[in-house]
Design a protein around this motif. Structure first.
Motif, mmCIF file in Angstrom:
data_model
loop_
_atom_site.group_PDB
_atom_site.id
_atom_site.type_symbol
_atom_site.label_atom_id
_atom_site.label_comp_id
_atom_site.label_asym_id
_atom_site.label_seq_id
_atom_site.Cartn_x
_atom_site.Cartn_y
_atom_site.Cartn_z
ATOM 1 N N GLY A 45 0.814 -1.207 0.000
ATOM 2 C CA GLY A 45 0.000 0.000 0.000
ATOM 3 C C GLY A 45 0.842 1.249 0.000
ATOM 4 O O GLY A 45 0.562 2.207 0.733
ATOM 5 N N THR A 46 1.885 1.240 -0.835
ATOM 6 C CA THR A 46 2.793 2.375 -0.882
ATOM 7 C C THR A 46 3.296 2.543 -2.310
ATOM 8 O O THR A 46 2.909 1.808 -3.224
ATOM 9 N N SER A 47 4.158 3.526 -2.507
ATOM 10 C CA SER A 47 4.770 3.711 -3.819
ATOM 11 C C SER A 47 5.942 2.744 -3.978
ATOM 12 O O SER A 47 6.305 2.021 -3.044
ATOM 13 N N ARG A 48 6.556 2.744 -5.145
ATOM 14 C CA ARG A 48 7.656 1.815 -5.403
ATOM 15 C C ARG A 48 8.940 2.233 -4.702
ATOM 16 O O ARG A 48 9.797 1.386 -4.433
ATOM 17 N N THR A 49 9.090 3.520 -4.368
ATOM 18 C CA THR A 49 10.348 3.978 -3.766
ATOM 19 C C THR A 49 10.631 3.309 -2.416
ATOM 20 O O THR A 49 11.741 2.794 -2.207
ATOM 21 N N PRO A 50 9.665 3.260 -1.472
ATOM 22 C CA PRO A 50 9.943 2.550 -0.210
ATOM 23 C C PRO A 50 10.225 1.068 -0.426
ATOM 24 O O PRO A 50 11.040 0.476 0.298
ATOM 25 N N VAL A 51 9.569 0.464 -1.414
ATOM 26 C CA VAL A 51 9.822 -0.943 -1.721
ATOM 27 C C VAL A 51 11.259 -1.112 -2.203
ATOM 28 O O VAL A 51 11.974 -2.029 -1.779
ATOM 29 N N ARG A 52 11.691 -0.221 -3.080
ATOM 30 C CA ARG A 52 13.064 -0.292 -3.593
ATOM 31 C C ARG A 52 14.068 -0.118 -2.447
ATOM 32 O O ARG A 52 15.089 -0.820 -2.386
ATOM 33 N N GLU A 53 13.791 0.800 -1.527
ATOM 34 C CA GLU A 53 14.675 1.004 -0.385
ATOM 35 C C GLU A 53 14.717 -0.245 0.499
ATOM 36 O O GLU A 53 15.776 -0.638 0.998
ATOM 37 N N ALA A 54 13.546 -0.869 0.688
ATOM 38 C CA ALA A 54 13.483 -2.093 1.487
ATOM 39 C C ALA A 54 14.279 -3.211 0.824
ATOM 40 O O ALA A 54 14.983 -3.981 1.505
ATOM 41 N N LEU A 55 14.219 -3.302 -0.481
ATOM 42 C CA LEU A 55 14.948 -4.349 -1.199
ATOM 43 C C LEU A 55 16.461 -4.147 -1.087
ATOM 44 O O LEU A 55 17.217 -5.118 -0.999
ATOM 45 N N HIS A 56 16.895 -2.898 -1.067
ATOM 46 C CA HIS A 56 18.327 -2.638 -0.881
ATOM 47 C C HIS A 56 18.777 -3.094 0.513
ATOM 48 O O HIS A 56 19.871 -3.651 0.674
ATOM 49 N N ARG A 57 17.932 -2.873 1.505
ATOM 50 C CA ARG A 57 18.260 -3.340 2.859
ATOM 51 C C ARG A 57 18.278 -4.869 2.897
ATOM 52 O O ARG A 57 19.170 -5.470 3.512
ATOM 53 N N LEU A 58 17.325 -5.488 2.243
ATOM 54 C CA LEU A 58 17.276 -6.954 2.206
ATOM 55 C C LEU A 58 18.449 -7.528 1.419
ATOM 56 O O LEU A 58 18.916 -8.631 1.713
ATOM 57 N N GLN A 59 18.943 -6.784 0.449
ATOM 58 C CA GLN A 59 20.155 -7.231 -0.243
ATOM 59 C C GLN A 59 21.343 -7.206 0.704
ATOM 60 O O GLN A 59 22.151 -8.146 0.732
ATOM 61 N N ALA A 60 21.458 -6.140 1.505
ATOM 62 C CA ALA A 60 22.563 -6.045 2.463
ATOM 63 C C ALA A 60 22.516 -7.184 3.467
ATOM 64 O O ALA A 60 23.562 -7.649 3.947
ATOM 65 N N ARG A 62 21.361 -10.116 2.726
ATOM 66 C CA ARG A 62 21.520 -11.329 1.931
ATOM 67 C C ARG A 62 20.234 -12.170 1.842
ATOM 68 O O ARG A 62 20.270 -13.385 1.760
ATOM 69 N N PHE A 63 19.112 -11.463 1.849
ATOM 70 C CA PHE A 63 17.830 -12.106 1.570
ATOM 71 C C PHE A 63 17.576 -12.137 0.066
ATOM 72 O O PHE A 63 16.934 -13.056 -0.433
ATOM 73 N N VAL A 64 18.016 -11.085 -0.626
ATOM 74 C CA VAL A 64 17.804 -10.996 -2.070
ATOM 75 C C VAL A 64 19.098 -10.570 -2.750
ATOM 76 O O VAL A 64 20.008 -10.028 -2.110
ATOM 77 N N ASP A 65 19.162 -10.814 -4.052
ATOM 78 C CA ASP A 65 20.209 -10.268 -4.908
ATOM 79 C C ASP A 65 19.542 -9.298 -5.882
ATOM 80 O O ASP A 65 18.463 -9.588 -6.414
ATOM 81 N N LEU A 66 20.164 -8.145 -6.096
ATOM 82 C CA LEU A 66 19.655 -7.182 -7.068
ATOM 83 C C LEU A 66 20.386 -7.417 -8.384
ATOM 84 O O LEU A 66 21.588 -7.173 -8.488
ATOM 85 N N VAL A 67 19.647 -7.907 -9.356
ATOM 86 C CA VAL A 67 20.213 -8.298 -10.647
ATOM 87 C C VAL A 67 19.974 -7.172 -11.651
ATOM 88 O O VAL A 67 18.813 -6.761 -11.841
ATOM 89 N N PRO A 68 21.029 -6.648 -12.289
ATOM 90 C CA PRO A 68 20.838 -5.555 -13.254
ATOM 91 C C PRO A 68 19.800 -5.898 -14.325
ATOM 92 O O PRO A 68 19.811 -6.994 -14.884
ATOM 93 N N ARG A 69 18.888 -4.965 -14.551
ATOM 94 C CA ARG A 69 17.836 -5.047 -15.578
ATOM 95 C C ARG A 69 16.800 -6.146 -15.311
ATOM 96 O O ARG A 69 15.903 -6.342 -16.112
ATOM 97 N N ARG A 70 16.933 -6.842 -14.173
ATOM 98 C CA ARG A 70 15.932 -7.875 -13.868
ATOM 99 C C ARG A 70 15.262 -7.654 -12.512
ATOM 100 O O ARG A 70 14.198 -8.180 -12.252
ATOM 101 N N GLY A 71 15.919 -6.917 -11.631
ATOM 102 C CA GLY A 71 15.314 -6.623 -10.347
ATOM 103 C C GLY A 71 15.813 -7.513 -9.223
ATOM 104 O O GLY A 71 16.908 -8.085 -9.287
#
Length: 218
Positions: A45-60, A62-71
């Motif tokens: 229930g938010t915009s994509r910016t907080p989601v993107r910030e959350a994903l960067h934290r989850l990458q740090a 090691r829950f997710v990997d941020l793959v160029p051009r794939r997300g």
């Protein structure tokens, strides 16, 4: 500012972080799955910016990997990573046990309450709560020795430790009574100031279980 004892409102980033992290731990998002920012934003229930910030934290963490051009892709936990986490934990926890027993400190005062809560979570098969409490149990042993730097190093493993614990106990729930017994044995050995016995119990506690290892890719 919150008043009257009410909890402060979570930011959109915090909500996104908690929702996505919990879904990964629960297996709602499978290992290797790519996450759609737009879909996540609608669910939170938010915009994509907080989601993107959350994903960067989850990458740090090691829950997710941020793959160029794939997300964002949910990381695959491998058998090699599992072994390395257990090895790192043993080094830090065994050092703490030695210091605790040398100084005759006994088990941390919060361990009885944590063990009871762990056992309740296990009986209820609430494996996420069980994994969180298991990490706190071991973390309080490391903290009990009084070395803040080692405690911080240990807690930096928390997200990976919790995720691994959820995965392994879900794969082998029949191990719950064994884990339960080993926690109580470790508490008793610490209270007896027996470093050698405490370390042996820890070593057994963190040993690889072949049938669980086979559930992970190398």
């Amino acid at each position: 500012m919150a008043t009257g004892g009410s909890k402060p409102r979570q930011s959109a980033r915090e909500r996104a972080y908690e929702m996505i992290g919990a879904a990964i731990l629960a297996g709602t998002f499978a290992e290797g799955e790519f996450l759609d920012e737009a879909v996540l934003a609608r669910e939170v229930g938010t915009s994509r910016t907080p989601v993107r910030e959350a994903l960067h934290r989850l990458q740090a963490e090691r829950f997710v990997d941020l793959v160029p051009r794939r997300g964002a892709q949910v990381r695959v936990v491998t058998a090699t990573e599992m072994r390395q986490i257990y090895q790192a934990r043993f080094v830090i926890e065994a050092n703490a046990i030695g210091k605790i027993c040398d100084r005759r400190l006994g088990a941390p005062p919060e361990t009885p309450e944590l063990i009871e809560a762990l056992e309740t979570a296990g009986r209820n098969q609430d494996w996420n709560e069980f994994a969180q409490l298991d990490q706190r149990f071991h973390s309080c042993i490391v903290q009990h020795q009084g070395n803040a730097v080692l405690a911080q190093m240990y807690d930096s493993l928390r997200p990976r430790q919790v995720r691994l614990a959820v995965r392994t106990i879900t794969q082998g729930p029949e191990r719950f009574p064994i884990i339960e017994r080993e926690h109580r044995e470790l508490e008793a050995a610490l209270n007896a100031h027996d470093a050698a016995l405490s370390t042996r119990i820890l070593n057994v506690h963190l040993q690889e279980v072949p049938e669980l290892v086979r559930a992970f890719s190398e």
